[in-house]
Design a protein around this motif. Structure first.
Motif, PDB file in Angstrom:
ATOM      1  N   THR A   1       0.794  -1.233   0.000  1.00  0.00           N
ATOM      2  CA  THR A   1       0.000   0.000   0.000  1.00  0.00           C
ATOM      3  C   THR A   1       0.824   1.280   0.000  1.00  0.00           C
TER       4      THR A   1
ATOM      5  N   SER B   1      -2.109   3.285  -1.609  1.00  0.00           N
ATOM      6  CA  SER B   1      -2.859   2.536  -2.621  1.00  0.00           C
ATOM      7  C   SER B   1      -3.644   1.436  -1.929  1.00  0.00           C
ATOM      8  N   THR B   2      -4.638   0.915  -2.621  1.00  0.00           N
ATOM      9  CA  THR B   2      -5.465  -0.152  -2.066  1.00  0.00           C
ATOM     10  C   THR B   2      -4.935  -1.496  -2.527  1.00  0.00           C
TER      11      THR B   2
END
Length: 323
Positions: free
Chosen positions: A303, A313-314
């Motif tokens: 992430t 980030s996912t």
């Protein structure tokens, strides 16, 4: 007693180079006709500032530090002097008889090099609990186990000769700054802004990491579960913001070198960045080997940006579940 001994060693160990260089500066303009060989040496030193710097580094750091490391069974001195050598080099380049520079650029670079060194030295001693030489870099300890009985000679190349390449290399822009009288311009301002940003980011990154380690030490003493991973402050946006800050500092100096017409001096920063990329891999491998933090750190890797601060980030798995 051991701490006092190491303090004494740390202050005495650069004296051979300092004594020789100060003697050279004192005598190079007034050679004695009775000492022809000595006069030839002074002339050579005057004509070859980069070669002289490398020779002094080889004799005083590569050889002397190595011998001290063998005697003490610890290579701690090079960690301390990583923050000191750039300061010594910037004053060496500024005071050498061949030096020429814009006065403003030279003073600003010398001042900021001191600021960078003080910050990094403070972080070193803070991390080491203000002890001198209580331990060496964990990577050297790992290599000691890896090479076993051969480490005594391998260490000369792995610890000292390699550091000469890195330190002389990344300090090449300091040489470039004192090889040109080109007046200060906009690119100097940009370069200094990059350098200052690097110092500030590295300071806050290291300080946040230090406080995280201190909190976990307190939790360990209380017998309660540790926080597995630091993901607050700058560490929320970068897995290694302190490394990123250090790189900004050195590449800011590269801009200075390029600005005065010595663009080739980027090679040292490039080598250093490549080395730091490898160190980053080693550090992260070490993290995921710790069972208590392995899962949290793997998620953190998925992430969070490695060096350059960026938004979270996912994880791919989380996206799939949301769909």
């Amino acid at each position: 007693m051991g701490n006092l001994k190491n303090i004494l060693i740390a202050f005495l160990v650069p004296l051979p180079s300092l004594t020789f260089y100060l003697t050279f500066l004192h005598n190079h303009q007034n050679p004695s006709p009775s000492y022809a060989y000595f006069n030839s040496l002074l002339t050579w030193c005057s004509d070859h500032p980069l070669l002289l710097a490398n020779i002094l580094f080889f004799l005083n750091i590569d050889l002397l530090f190595w011998l001290i490391g063998l005697i003490q069974s610890s290579n701690w001195l090079i960690d301390l002097y990583w923050t000191v050598v750039p300061v010594m080099l910037v004053h060496y380049y500024a005071s050498h008889p061949l030096a020429k520079s814009d006065a403003v650029r030279s003073k600003v670079v010398i001042f900021l090099t001191w600021v960078w060194a003080i910050r990094l030295t403070h972080n070193y001693f803070r991390r080491e609990r203000w002890q001198w030489g209580s331990r060496e870099d964990w990577r050297f300890t790992d290599m000691t186990k890896q090479y076993g009985k051969h480490w005594w000679w391998v260490s000369f190349f792995a610890v000292y000769l390699s550091q000469q390449v890195f330190l002389i290399g990344i300090c090449l822009p300091l040489y470039a700054v004192h090889s040109s009288e080109k007046p200060w311009n906009t690119w100097d301002t940009i370069a200094m802004s990059v350098c200052i940003s690097g110092i500030v980011i590295a300071y806050f990154g290291d300080t946040q990491l230090f406080k995280f380690v201190q909190r976990n030490n307190t939790l360990r003493e209380l017998g309660v579960p540790l926080v597995p991973n630091l993901d607050k402050g700058l560490w929320r946006y970068s897995r290694h913001p302190n490394y990123f800050g250090e790189q900004l500092w050195w590449w800011g100096l590269v801009i200075l070198g390029w600005n005065v017409g010595e663009g080739w001096t980027f090679i040292g920063a490039l080598i250093n960045s490549m080395c730091l990329a490898y160190v980053t891999v080693l550090v992260e491998r070490r993290m995921v080997k710790q069972e208590s933090r392995a899962d949290a750190y793997r998620l953190y890797q998925k992430t969070t940006s490695v060096w350059i601060p960026w938004f979270k980030s996912t994880p791919r798995g989380a996206k799939d579940k949301s769909n």
